[in-house]
Design an enzyme around this catalytic site. Structure first.
Site, short mmCIF file in Angstrom:
data_model
loop_
_atom_site.label_atom_id
_atom_site.label_comp_id
_atom_site.label_asym_id
_atom_site.label_seq_id
_atom_site.Cartn_x
_atom_site.Cartn_y
_atom_site.Cartn_z
N SER A 24 0.80 -1.22 0.00
CA SER A 24 0.00 0.00 0.00
C SER A 24 0.84 1.28 0.00
CB SER A 24 -0.97 0.00 1.18
OG SER A 24 -1.92 -1.02 1.00
N SER A 69 -5.47 -2.29 9.20
CA SER A 69 -5.55 -3.71 8.85
C SER A 69 -5.43 -4.53 10.12
CB SER A 69 -4.49 -4.06 7.79
OG SER A 69 -4.83 -5.31 7.23
N LYS A 73 -8.97 -4.09 12.65
CA LYS A 73 -10.13 -3.72 11.84
C LYS A 73 -11.43 -3.62 12.62
CE LYS A 73 -8.91 -5.05 7.15
NZ LYS A 73 -9.31 -5.87 6.00
N GLY A 133 -16.13 -18.59 2.25
CA GLY A 133 -15.41 -17.76 3.22
C GLY A 133 -16.28 -16.65 3.79
N ALA A 134 -16.09 -16.41 5.09
CA ALA A 134 -16.85 -15.36 5.79
C ALA A 134 -15.95 -14.67 6.80
CB ALA A 134 -18.07 -15.96 6.46
N GLY A 136 -12.72 -11.63 7.05
CA GLY A 136 -12.71 -10.20 6.73
C GLY A 136 -13.08 -9.96 5.27
N TYR A 236 -3.71 -13.05 -4.04
CA TYR A 236 -2.91 -12.49 -5.13
C TYR A 236 -1.44 -12.91 -5.08
CZ TYR A 236 -2.49 -8.91 -1.51
OH TYR A 236 -2.32 -8.25 -0.32
N GLY A 258 -6.73 -11.86 -6.80
CA GLY A 258 -7.19 -10.73 -5.99
C GLY A 258 -6.47 -9.41 -6.26
#
Ligand code: NAD
Length: 288
Positions: A24, A69, A73, A133-134, A136, A236, A258
């Site tokens: 980032s 992050s 979060k 998936g559940a 984040g 990714y 991703g």
């Protein structure tokens, strides 16, 4: 960098731990430089312990905001003044915007996912999605897809620590959006096959396919997929996961990792801080 940073430079943070590996800072600082914007984006090692002080610093130093992050979060929510409705439904924040001392929390993973599909001229509104998936990522994707008008979402999750979150996501979607959501255990392979058969998109948001599970895929049988569908893996690294290989064997037309989502979640945050669109194509070319 030296030319850009002066007494007026506006600071944006990234508060997480561990975080030094993140792309980032490179992404945002290159975008600021490209557009001649006087901002700087820096990563800070922040655990739950340092978080209250770090959020207070956003206010006291007059920072424009921060990305948040893991492991912060959820923990950050009580420290903020306002929440965007999607962040409230997801129950997590990855972006903070400071408007004259008022801190608002947003989540851009879900909008990043939807925008990454739009970038490929793909529109899943009005369609059905099967989602594994559940955590984040899976929660943000499910909630945003439902808010944006995806008609039906079937969520599959292992009966692990995230099962309760998966149940919560289904309840939130059914109560607060027009989308219909259902939950099944990942053990129900026949159901997984039949739900995918009716879906325009299968999305894996479990991280299976990423280290240390890079040799694994939740789906190994290519007959689960159709050519005319989308298969999306939020992973990714590696760029091509086992799931993507299985989808390619099936001749699936639209197979994605991703990266697009990662880029677009950053772009959504960039827009919130600066009011300006991130030069996504330039950053994509530069970094990927
Ligand atoms: P998380 O830990 O919050 O959730 C993990 C989810 O995967 C849970 O639903 C869990 O039940 C499931 N899971 C974990 N191991 C499993 C296994 N062996 N078999 C079946 N299910 C399993 O993680 P997260 O933050 O949601 O991240 C998930 C993945 O999404 C990671 O690969 C992460 O890198 C990726 N991600 C990508 C982006 C992006 O912008 N592309 C953004 C966020 C997360």
């Amino acid at each position: 960098m030296v030319e850009r940073i002066d007494g007026h430079t506006i600071l944006i943070g990234l508060m997480a731990y561990p975080i030094r590996h993140s792309m980032s800072p490179t992404m945002h600082n290159n975008a600021f430089a490209k557009l001649g914007l006087n901002y700087a984006y820096l990563a800070f090692d922040v655990t739950n312990k340092e978080l209250p002080g770090a959020i207070a610093a956003i206010r006291s130093l007059g920072m424009r905001g921060s990305n948040i992050s893991m492991p912060n979060k959820q923990k950050v929510i009580p420290l903020l003044d306002k929440l965007d409705p999607a962040a409230e439904m997801v129950g997590a924040v990855n972006t903070i915007v400071n408007d004259n001392g008022i801190l608002t929390g947003y989540t851009t993973d879900g909008t990043g996912f939807m925008q990454s599909l739009a970038d490929e001229n793909l529109d899943i509104r009005g369609e059905k999605m099967t989602l594994a998936g559940a955590g984040g990522a899976g929660t943000a994707i499910a909630i945003q897809a439902a808010l944006d008008g995806v008609k039906e979402i079937t969520i599959f999750n292992a009966q692990d620590a995230q099962w309760a979150q998966a149940k919560k996501n289904v309840a939130t979607i059914n109560a607060q959006t027009k989308c219909h959501a259902t939950l099944y255990s990942l053990d129900e392979q026949a159901k997984l096959r039949s739900e995918i058969a009716e879906s325009a998109i299968y999305c894996d948001a479990t991280g299976v396919g990423m280290k240390p599970l890079q040799e694994m895929s939740l789906i190994t049988d290519s007959t689960f997929f159709r050519k005319d569908m989308i298969v999306f893996d939020t992973v990714y690294a590696p760029r091509e996961t086992k799931l993507m290989q299985v989808a390619q064997q099936a001749g699936v037309a639209h197979v994605f990792n991703g990266l697009g989502m990662m880029l677009e979640q950053g772009a959504q945050a960039f827009k919130l801080w600066t009011g300006v669109a991130m030069p996504v194509d330039y950053i994509h070319e530069l970094l990927f």
